[in-house]
Design an enzyme around this catalytic site. Structure first.
Site, PDB file in Angstrom:
ATOM      1  NE  ARG A   1      -3.927  -1.489   0.229  1.00 46.10           N
ATOM      2  CZ  ARG A   1      -4.397  -3.128  -0.191  1.00 46.10           C
ATOM      3  NH1 ARG A   1      -2.644  -3.067  -1.708  1.00 46.10           N
ATOM      4  NH2 ARG A   1      -5.270  -4.064  -0.481  1.00 46.10           N
TER       5      ARG A   1
ATOM      6  CB  SER B   1      -9.532  -1.250   3.191  1.00 46.71           C
ATOM      7  OG  SER B   1      -9.692  -3.003   2.095  1.00 46.71           O
TER       8      SER B   1
ATOM      9  CD  GLU C   1      -5.674   0.485   2.100  1.00 47.08           C
ATOM     10  OE1 GLU C   1      -6.654  -0.172   1.056  1.00 47.08           O
ATOM     11  OE2 GLU C   1      -5.476  -0.771   2.842  1.00 47.08           O
TER      12      GLU C   1
END
Length: 311
Positions: free
Chosen positions: A171, A220, A302
């Site tokens: 990520r 998310s 995130e």
């Protein structure tokens, strides 16, 4: 920077005090001081080259993984659209996609041509954000397929960067400071179109069964706390997931005003009505605090959060 006269001339659209809430999936947040929608690469390059270096610049995708705070964003928000959403399938097995091309559209067009980028099909957002966050799904990540990206630096220079220079990890990526991704090239393996179509249909069914795809979310909320290699590939033997530690802390369905940790999937922060950006972010921080108290784990956001708090 209070008037258009202070900004470079453009061929695209430059809008003052443009509300951003309708451009984000969570539908919250204040205005951009200026919203710039460039006509093409040259327009963006010229603008950045001529813009006062002290003016902050924020490249915004389609707002799928973003909280804009209630006070809005100072400086210039850059949002790519037409001129940056092309998709080309090469004879050499490459797929060239503009940063504004939706991930799902790239996956579908590649599949029709017999090229496998099916992992992009269920990722919300556009290619620029997918590259920046090394997005992935079902065990495959951008890092597995990316060959190179084209960026426009803060000084207006246009540069092609090979994928290894981005240091893609779970990520995350490392881009030059202030650089705007405008295009990406992927290596896409060959496969039968019907096989790829069936795989994508299965992925959609699996996603819809487990995620609140019809609710107002930004994907998310928190990164999984562990279980990933430095390249971003999932370690399937590791069971530690963000939603599990959130649920273990008793936070499925936790609410603050109009903000809710989704009942269907507790790692999806949801605008269940008239939530403010402050309510969403505050609830997220409360979840992080409670999870740490319960398990000793620190969840990392995130969702990107930008801008100034409201008055």
């Amino acid at each position: 920077m209070s008037a258009a006269a202070d900004l470079p001339a453009v061929r695209g659209r430059l809008t003052p005090d443009r509300p951003l809430s309708d451009l984000t999936w969570l539908r919250v947040g204040g205005p951009a001081q200026w919203l710039f929608q460039p006509a093409d690469h040259e327009d963006l390059s010229d603008f950045l080259r001529s813009l006062d270096a002290s003016v902050p610049v924020f490249p915004m995708g389609v707002g799928s993984n973003l909280i804009v705070r209630d006070g809005g964003v100072r400086g210039v928000v850059i949002r790519l659209g037409r001129g940056f959403n092309g998709i080309e399938i090469g004879d050499d097995g490459t797929v060239r996609a503009g940063a504004a091309a939706l991930d799902a559209h790239v996956a579908r067009k590649a599949a029709k041509a017999g090229r496998d980028l099916t992992f992009l099909r269920t990722i919300p957002g556009a290619i620029g954000g997918a590259v920046r966050m090394n997005a992935g799904c079902y065990g495959t990540y951008v890092a597995d397929a990316l060959r190179e990206v084209t960026v426009i630096r803060r000084d207006g220079a246009i540069e092609v960067l090979p994928a290894p220079e981005l240091d893609l990890a779970y990520r995350s990526s490392r881009l030059p400071e202030g650089a705007v991704i405008v295009e990406a090239v992927f290596d896409a393996p060959e496969a039968a179109p019907e096989t790829l179509e069936a795989r994508m249909a299965e992925q959609i069914e699996k996603r819809d069964a487990s995620q609140p795809t019809k609710d107002r979310t930004a994907g998310s909320t928190f990164r999984n706390p562990a279980g990933f290699s430095s390249t971003g590939r999932a370690d399937d033997s590791h069971e530690l997931k963000a939603w599990k530690v959130i649920e273990a802390a008793g936070l499925r369905g936790a609410r603050l005003g109009g903000a809710v940790m989704n009942e269907k999937h507790p790692n999806f922060l949801t605008n269940a009505g008239e939530a403010t950006a402050a309510e969403l972010e505050t609830l997220g921080e409360k979840v992080r605090k409670r999870v740490y108290e319960h398990s000793g784990l620190t969840l990392e956001w995130e969702i990107m959060r930008v801008g100034e708090p409201g008055a």
